[in-house]
Design a protein around this motif. Sequence first.
Motif, PDB file in Angstrom:
ATOM      1  N   VAL A 113      19.522 -23.345 -38.993  1.00 26.56           N
ATOM      2  CA  VAL A 113      20.989 -23.409 -38.934  1.00 26.56           C
ATOM      3  C   VAL A 113      21.520 -24.818 -39.163  1.00 26.56           C
ATOM      4  CG1 VAL A 113      21.214 -21.376 -37.458  1.00 26.56           C
ATOM      5  CG2 VAL A 113      21.005 -23.633 -36.408  1.00 26.56           C
ATOM      6  N   HIS A 114      20.627 -25.819 -39.065  1.00 24.31           N
ATOM      7  CA  HIS A 114      21.054 -27.207 -39.269  1.00 24.31           C
ATOM      8  C   HIS A 114      19.812 -28.050 -39.538  1.00 24.31           C
ATOM      9  CE1 HIS A 114      23.651 -30.730 -38.823  1.00 24.31           C
ATOM     10  NE2 HIS A 114      22.731 -31.269 -38.051  1.00 24.31           N
ATOM     11  N   SER A 115      19.956 -29.030 -40.434  1.00 24.06           N
ATOM     12  CA  SER A 115      18.873 -29.991 -40.650  1.00 24.06           C
ATOM     13  C   SER A 115      19.485 -31.345 -40.966  1.00 24.06           C
ATOM     14  CB  SER A 115      17.943 -29.538 -41.773  1.00 24.06           C
ATOM     15  OG  SER A 115      18.623 -29.519 -43.004  1.00 24.06           O
ATOM     16  N   LEU A 116      18.704 -32.387 -40.732  1.00 22.79           N
ATOM     17  CA  LEU A 116      19.199 -33.745 -40.889  1.00 22.79           C
ATOM     18  C   LEU A 116      18.020 -34.651 -41.217  1.00 22.79           C
ATOM     19  CD1 LEU A 116      21.556 -35.833 -40.353  1.00 22.79           C
ATOM     20  CD2 LEU A 116      20.765 -35.870 -37.985  1.00 22.79           C
ATOM     21  N   SER A 117      18.126 -35.424 -42.304  1.00 23.69           N
ATOM     22  CA  SER A 117      17.118 -36.447 -42.599  1.00 23.69           C
ATOM     23  C   SER A 117      17.332 -37.589 -41.625  1.00 23.69           C
ATOM     24  CB  SER A 117      17.278 -36.959 -44.033  1.00 23.69           C
ATOM     25  OG  SER A 117      16.969 -35.950 -44.940  1.00 23.69           O
ATOM     26  N   LEU A 118      16.267 -38.010 -40.984  1.00 27.55           N
ATOM     27  CA  LEU A 118      16.366 -39.079 -39.994  1.00 27.55           C
ATOM     28  C   LEU A 118      16.127 -40.429 -40.646  1.00 27.55           C
ATOM     29  CD1 LEU A 118      14.419 -37.268 -37.147  1.00 27.55           C
ATOM     30  CD2 LEU A 118      16.895 -37.495 -37.409  1.00 27.55           C
ATOM     31  N   ARG A 119      16.607 -41.478 -39.989  1.00 26.09           N
ATOM     32  CA  ARG A 119      16.516 -42.837 -40.529  1.00 26.09           C
ATOM     33  C   ARG A 119      15.220 -43.535 -40.157  1.00 26.09           C
ATOM     34  NH1 ARG A 119      21.381 -41.281 -39.073  1.00 26.09           N
ATOM     35  NH2 ARG A 119      23.143 -41.619 -40.452  1.00 26.09           N
ATOM     36  N   SER A 120      14.505 -43.011 -39.177  1.00 25.77           N
ATOM     37  CA  SER A 120      13.242 -43.610 -38.756  1.00 25.77           C
ATOM     38  C   SER A 120      12.480 -42.622 -37.895  1.00 25.77           C
ATOM     39  CB  SER A 120      13.488 -44.908 -37.972  1.00 25.77           C
ATOM     40  OG  SER A 120      13.866 -44.618 -36.646  1.00 25.77           O
ATOM     41  N   GLU A 121      11.297 -43.041 -37.472  1.00 19.76           N
ATOM     42  CA  GLU A 121      10.518 -42.194 -36.566  1.00 19.76           C
ATOM     43  C   GLU A 121      10.858 -42.482 -35.096  1.00 19.76           C
ATOM     44  OE1 GLU A 121       8.312 -45.971 -37.072  1.00 19.76           O
ATOM     45  OE2 GLU A 121       9.142 -44.580 -38.525  1.00 19.76           O
ATOM     46  N   ASN A 122      11.746 -43.430 -34.841  1.00 21.67           N
ATOM     47  CA  ASN A 122      12.155 -43.807 -33.482  1.00 21.67           C
ATOM     48  C   ASN A 122      13.284 -42.901 -33.000  1.00 21.67           C
ATOM     49  OD1 ASN A 122      10.342 -46.034 -33.345  1.00 21.67           O
ATOM     50  ND2 ASN A 122      11.735 -47.170 -34.658  1.00 21.67           N
ATOM     51  N   VAL A 123      12.905 -41.696 -32.573  1.00 24.76           N
ATOM     52  CA  VAL A 123      13.866 -40.662 -32.208  1.00 24.76           C
ATOM     53  C   VAL A 123      13.449 -40.063 -30.876  1.00 24.76           C
ATOM     54  CG1 VAL A 123      14.872 -38.464 -32.923  1.00 24.76           C
ATOM     55  CG2 VAL A 123      14.206 -40.124 -34.648  1.00 24.76           C
ATOM     56  N   LYS A 124      14.447 -39.771 -30.042  1.00 26.75           N
ATOM     57  CA  LYS A 124      14.121 -39.086 -28.788  1.00 26.75           C
ATOM     58  C   LYS A 124      15.276 -38.181 -28.376  1.00 26.75           C
ATOM     59  CE  LYS A 124      15.597 -42.750 -25.622  1.00 26.75           C
ATOM     60  NZ  LYS A 124      15.187 -43.615 -24.539  1.00 26.75           N
ATOM     61  N   PHE A 125      14.907 -37.145 -27.635  1.00 24.27           N
ATOM     62  CA  PHE A 125      15.900 -36.250 -27.061  1.00 24.27           C
ATOM     63  C   PHE A 125      16.368 -36.838 -25.744  1.00 24.27           C
ATOM     64  CE2 PHE A 125      13.415 -33.182 -29.604  1.00 24.27           C
ATOM     65  CZ  PHE A 125      14.444 -32.629 -30.349  1.00 24.27           C
ATOM     66  N   VAL A 126      17.658 -36.726 -25.458  1.00 23.93           N
ATOM     67  CA  VAL A 126      18.220 -37.167 -24.181  1.00 23.93           C
ATOM     68  C   VAL A 126      18.892 -35.944 -23.563  1.00 23.93           C
ATOM     69  CG1 VAL A 126      19.811 -38.764 -23.039  1.00 23.93           C
ATOM     70  CG2 VAL A 126      18.627 -39.467 -25.129  1.00 23.93           C
ATOM     71  N   THR A 127      18.400 -35.528 -22.402  1.00 22.50           N
ATOM     72  CA  THR A 127      18.950 -34.330 -21.762  1.00 22.50           C
ATOM     73  C   THR A 127      19.194 -34.516 -20.267  1.00 22.50           C
ATOM     74  OG1 THR A 127      16.720 -33.469 -21.389  1.00 22.50           O
ATOM     75  CG2 THR A 127      17.838 -32.766 -23.407  1.00 22.50           C
ATOM     76  N   GLU A 128      18.525 -35.472 -19.662  1.00 24.26           N
ATOM     77  CA  GLU A 128      18.618 -35.640 -18.204  1.00 24.26           C
ATOM     78  C   GLU A 128      20.049 -35.967 -17.774  1.00 24.26           C
ATOM     79  OE1 GLU A 128      16.728 -38.404 -14.696  1.00 24.26           O
ATOM     80  OE2 GLU A 128      15.551 -38.059 -16.506  1.00 24.26           O
ATOM     81  N   GLY A 129      20.586 -35.152 -16.870  1.00 24.78           N
ATOM     82  CA  GLY A 129      21.933 -35.356 -16.357  1.00 24.78           C
ATOM     83  C   GLY A 129      23.015 -34.725 -17.216  1.00 24.78           C
ATOM     84  N   LEU A 130      22.610 -34.024 -18.259  1.00 30.50           N
ATOM     85  CA  LEU A 130      23.549 -33.440 -19.210  1.00 30.50           C
ATOM     86  C   LEU A 130      23.695 -31.946 -18.954  1.00 30.50           C
ATOM     87  CD1 LEU A 130      25.134 -34.404 -21.744  1.00 30.50           C
ATOM     88  CD2 LEU A 130      23.189 -33.665 -23.110  1.00 30.50           C
TER      89      LEU A 130
END
Length: 193
Positions: free
Chosen positions: A93-110
Amino acid sequence: MAISISIYDFIKAFIGLLIIAGVTNQSHAGPSPEEMDYSVERPLKVQTVVRGDFRFDVITPKSPQMDVPGGQVSSWYLDELFVVRKLVDGEVVHSLSLRSENVKFVTEGLNDHFIILKEWSGGISCCDWIHVFRADSSFEVILSHNNFGFDANKIIHDENTLLLHREPLISIGKPNSIFNPKKFDLRSREWID
C-alpha cells in the motif's frame, strides 16, 4: 529590452533554485548506476513492525560496507527500502526509497494507531527525516518532516503529539542553527503554536 526584478522576487527565485538543487543533488559514492554489476548477490536484512492491519518493513544491506564481488560496496546499490503491506494478503500500500541504512522505528510512548520511521540521511548535509503513519483498519501517511541536524532523542511529546524542529517562517540561507521546537498533533495533523 531591460528586465526589471525586485530584490524580493530575486531572493525568492534564488531560494527556489537552491531548494531544487538540494533535492535533485543526491550524493552517491562509487560508480554510476549504469556501471554497477547488479547480478551480484547482496545479503539484505528486514526489520518488521506490525500496527493495526499492516506490516511495516525496512529493508537494508545486512552489512552496508561489505565488499561484494567485483570490488563494489553493498551500500552503493541503494537497496534501502521501506514497504507497507496489508497483513491479510501482502498487498503493498506504500513504499519509499530510503536515504541510508540508518533507520529505526520509534513507537515507545506513542498511540498504538501511529508509527514513526526515523531516518538519518547521512553525509555532509545530514538530516533526520521523520515519517509518521496512521495504521489501524486503514493506512495513511500523516507527516514526512525534515528535522534537519536536530537529532532529538525524544521526539514523542505525548501519545498523540510530537516535538520536532520547525524552521521559522522567514529563514534565508542555511537552516536555523538553534533548535526551534514545535509540537505536531498527530490527530489533527496540524502544528501547534
